[in-house]
Write an enzyme that holds these catalytic residues in place. Structure first.
Site, PDB file in Angstrom:
ATOM      1  N   HIS A  70       2.800  -1.794  -6.244  1.00  0.00           N
ATOM      2  CA  HIS A  70       1.503  -1.099  -6.252  1.00  0.00           C
ATOM      3  C   HIS A  70       0.606  -1.633  -7.363  1.00  0.00           C
ATOM      4  O   HIS A  70       1.068  -2.028  -8.428  1.00  0.00           O
ATOM      5  CB  HIS A  70       1.666   0.422  -6.347  1.00  0.00           C
ATOM      6  CG  HIS A  70       2.349   0.930  -7.585  1.00  0.00           C
ATOM      7  ND1 HIS A  70       1.683   1.149  -8.770  1.00  0.00           N
ATOM      8  CD2 HIS A  70       3.637   1.311  -7.803  1.00  0.00           C
ATOM      9  CE1 HIS A  70       2.527   1.631  -9.670  1.00  0.00           C
ATOM     10  NE2 HIS A  70       3.720   1.741  -9.108  1.00  0.00           N
TER      11      HIS A  70
ATOM     12  N   ASP B 277      -1.919  -0.139  -9.124  1.00  0.00           N
ATOM     13  CA  ASP B 277      -2.418   0.693 -10.216  1.00  0.00           C
ATOM     14  C   ASP B 277      -1.379   0.903 -11.309  1.00  0.00           C
ATOM     15  O   ASP B 277      -0.181   0.710 -11.111  1.00  0.00           O
ATOM     16  CB  ASP B 277      -2.893   2.044  -9.691  1.00  0.00           C
ATOM     17  CG  ASP B 277      -1.812   2.789  -8.924  1.00  0.00           C
ATOM     18  OD1 ASP B 277      -1.056   2.153  -8.174  1.00  0.00           O
ATOM     19  OD2 ASP B 277      -1.731   4.033  -9.072  1.00  0.00           O
TER      20      ASP B 277
ATOM     21  N   GLU C  86      -0.776   4.405  -6.067  1.00  0.00           N
ATOM     22  CA  GLU C  86       0.566   4.964  -5.890  1.00  0.00           C
ATOM     23  C   GLU C  86       0.821   6.090  -6.880  1.00  0.00           C
ATOM     24  O   GLU C  86       1.487   7.075  -6.562  1.00  0.00           O
ATOM     25  CB  GLU C  86       1.610   3.856  -6.068  1.00  0.00           C
ATOM     26  CG  GLU C  86       3.049   4.287  -5.810  1.00  0.00           C
ATOM     27  CD  GLU C  86       3.784   4.773  -7.062  1.00  0.00           C
ATOM     28  OE1 GLU C  86       4.919   5.256  -6.921  1.00  0.00           O
ATOM     29  OE2 GLU C  86       3.215   4.672  -8.174  1.00  0.00           O
TER      30      GLU C  86
ATOM     31  N   ASP D 209       9.647  -1.732  -7.359  1.00  0.00           N
ATOM     32  CA  ASP D 209       9.081  -0.693  -8.226  1.00  0.00           C
ATOM     33  C   ASP D 209      10.160   0.184  -8.865  1.00  0.00           C
ATOM     34  O   ASP D 209       9.932   1.348  -9.153  1.00  0.00           O
ATOM     35  CB  ASP D 209       8.109   0.168  -7.409  1.00  0.00           C
ATOM     36  CG  ASP D 209       7.277   1.115  -8.274  1.00  0.00           C
ATOM     37  OD1 ASP D 209       7.139   0.838  -9.479  1.00  0.00           O
ATOM     38  OD2 ASP D 209       6.789   2.125  -7.743  1.00  0.00           O
TER      39      ASP D 209
END
Length: 484
Positions: free
Chosen positions: A75, A77, A144, A168
């Site tokens: 992701h 962000d 996310e 992640d």
């Protein structure tokens, strides 16, 4: 030493580029532009969708065109947290990275390795001539950290692979095959203000706690600044009645609050006793959280300029009581998986808005949807008793473990080949996007892994240098095996 001097050079160089792009959640225009430009510079096919997700695609290594398509997913962000003494504008300033022994950290802010390192590894794999792979896509989602907006908005056909490697996770040596779902409770309390009485005003400040990820680190016994401040105010009020003029603390829903403060008024004859109790409370919480917290966290009470208004006395009393009583921390451990947190709460933020409304945010997580909803309803019942309006953000689903996953077996074998031992296979209490992907693409086979990151969602966030190397080696080996 700069991070561009670290190995693997390609991964760290791309991560260095990412750290220079401001990318707090919900403010990703600059990141999207960077990703598209980067893909074009490297002759990589790139597409964006209506919510801002970016997909990059490269063909298979010659001779491996018939291998299953693989999606590398991260992701865009990052959680934007900083120490109170640090002057940093997350909307415009680059992250200042520091090589500190075996770790890379930032200068008083979050590092953004969650999930900038996952994005960097995915992008590196697309252009690394030494990696053998089948048809390969990188899916870099938006927002996310708050709302899983990119995963929620993913449309059918945007990616075509049948295997997804989520990059992640935060512990090298662990393969993740499941995660919790979550829900955010928003509490709004209209404030009635009244003229402040004559008395002595004090500013009460709790600062310097560790904070951290409200899923991965909720079980570590760290103090929640909002709840401990409310605890002090509740106990102090029973000894020396006080009036509340102001209170705020915390920030993002998925970060354990590190700092909180309030302004209160006590009668002049009670001022000395109030200050003495504050000193006693400081010793109490230092003793209670001695092992779990920063040893130098501060709890300070000091006289300040009088305020013109206070919150109406009974309402203030009810607010303090409700914040203090609000469920927070681990609520239940899993019956199915020993050591896994099943259900938790994070009393994330308390703020007074310009329209004289108090806003409180609580984040619930659970691997069982009914228990997630039950704890949210308990919080709603508590605050509705004092006249609050309670709403919920859309709940997100968890990811149910599949121990028969084929890509899991490949990842286990790859890890054993590289490091001579088998990895830990586990489910997390954190939220990953995988459950949402599985809803949209039921036949997707998934596993999650990543380098070792510590204290994510806090200014102490750091990435272990050696683990980044091992993480990328593992990614390359998995892609090679999947291409065979």
């Amino acid at each position: 030493m700069k991070i561009t001097d670290l190995k693997p050079t390609l991964v760290w160089s791309i991560f260095d580029e990412i750290t220079k792009v401001p990318r707090p959640t919900h403010h990703l225009d600059k990141m999207k532009t960077f990703l598209v430009d980067w893909a074009k510079r490297h002759n990589v096919e790139v597409h964006t969708d209506k919510v801002g997700n970016v997909m990059m695609r490269v063909p298979a290594t010659p001779g491996h065109e018939n291998a299953p398509g693989v999606i590398l997913q991260g992701h865009q962000d990052m959680v934007a947290e900083k120490r109170p003494d640090v002057n940093h504008d997350f909307y415009n300033d680059p992250i200042e990275t520091i090589v500190d022994g075996e770790w890379v950290r930032a200068n008083g802010t979050t590092l953004g390795a969650d999930n900038g390192m996952g994005c960097a590894a995915a992008m590196a794999a697309l252009i690394d001539p030494d990696i053998v792979h089948g048809p390969l896509e990188a899916l870099l989602t938006v927002d996310e950290e708050q709302g899983l907006i990119g995963a929620n908005g993913l449309e059918p056909g945007f990616v075509t692979g049948t295997i997804l490697l989520n990059l992640d996770s935060e512990e090298m040596g662990s393969l993740v095959i499941g995660c919790a779902g979550g829900k955010v409770t928003n509490i709004s309390i209209p404030l009635t203000m009244q003229p402040a009485p004559d008395g002595v005003f004090f500013e009460v400040v709790l600062t310097g706690l560790k904070g951290g990820h409200s899923g991965m680190e909720i079980n570590l016994g760290r103090a929640n600044a909002n709840q401990q401040l409310a605890r002090f105010l509740w106990e102090a009020d029973r000894r020396t009645p006080l009036e509340l003029s102001f209170i705020e603390g915390g920030g993002l829903a998925n970060a354990i609050p590190r700092d909180a403060k309030a302004v209160v008024c006590v009668a002049r004859e009670d001022a000395e006793a109030f200050a003495q109790f504050a000193s006693d409370f400081y010793k109490t919480i230092h003793a209670e959280f001695n092992a779990a917290e920063n040893p130098d966290f501060k709890f300070e009470v000091k006289a300040c300029e009088p305020r013109k208004e206070i919150i109406e006395s009974q309402l203030a009393h009810n607010i303090i009581a409700s914040i203090f009583a609000c469920p927070n921390g681990v609520q239940r451990m899993s019956d199915a998986i020993p050591g896994l947190v099943e259900t938790s709460d994070n009393l994330a933020s308390v703020n007074i808005l310009e329209n004289k409304t108090m806003q409180i945010v609580v984040h619930q997580r659970s691997s069982i949807d009914s228990r997630r909803d039950e704890i949210a309803d308990r919080i709603s019942a508590l605050f509705e008793m004092i006249g609050a309006e309670v709403t919920f953000d859309d709940a997100y689903v968890g990811w149910e473990p599949n121990t028969e996953s084929k890509v899991l077996k490949v990842a286990e074998e790859s890890y054993h080949k590289l490091f001579g031992k088998y990895p830990k296979v586990e489910a997390l209490h954190a939220g990953l996007e995988c459950g949402l992907f599985l809803e949209k693409m039921p036949n997707l086979d998934m596993v999650s892994f990543g380098p070792t990151l510590k204290d994510i969602h806090s200014p102490g966030e750091k990435a272990n240098i050696e683990s980044v190397k091992e993480f990328y080696e593992l990614l390359a080996e998995i892609l090679k095996k999947l291409a065979e």
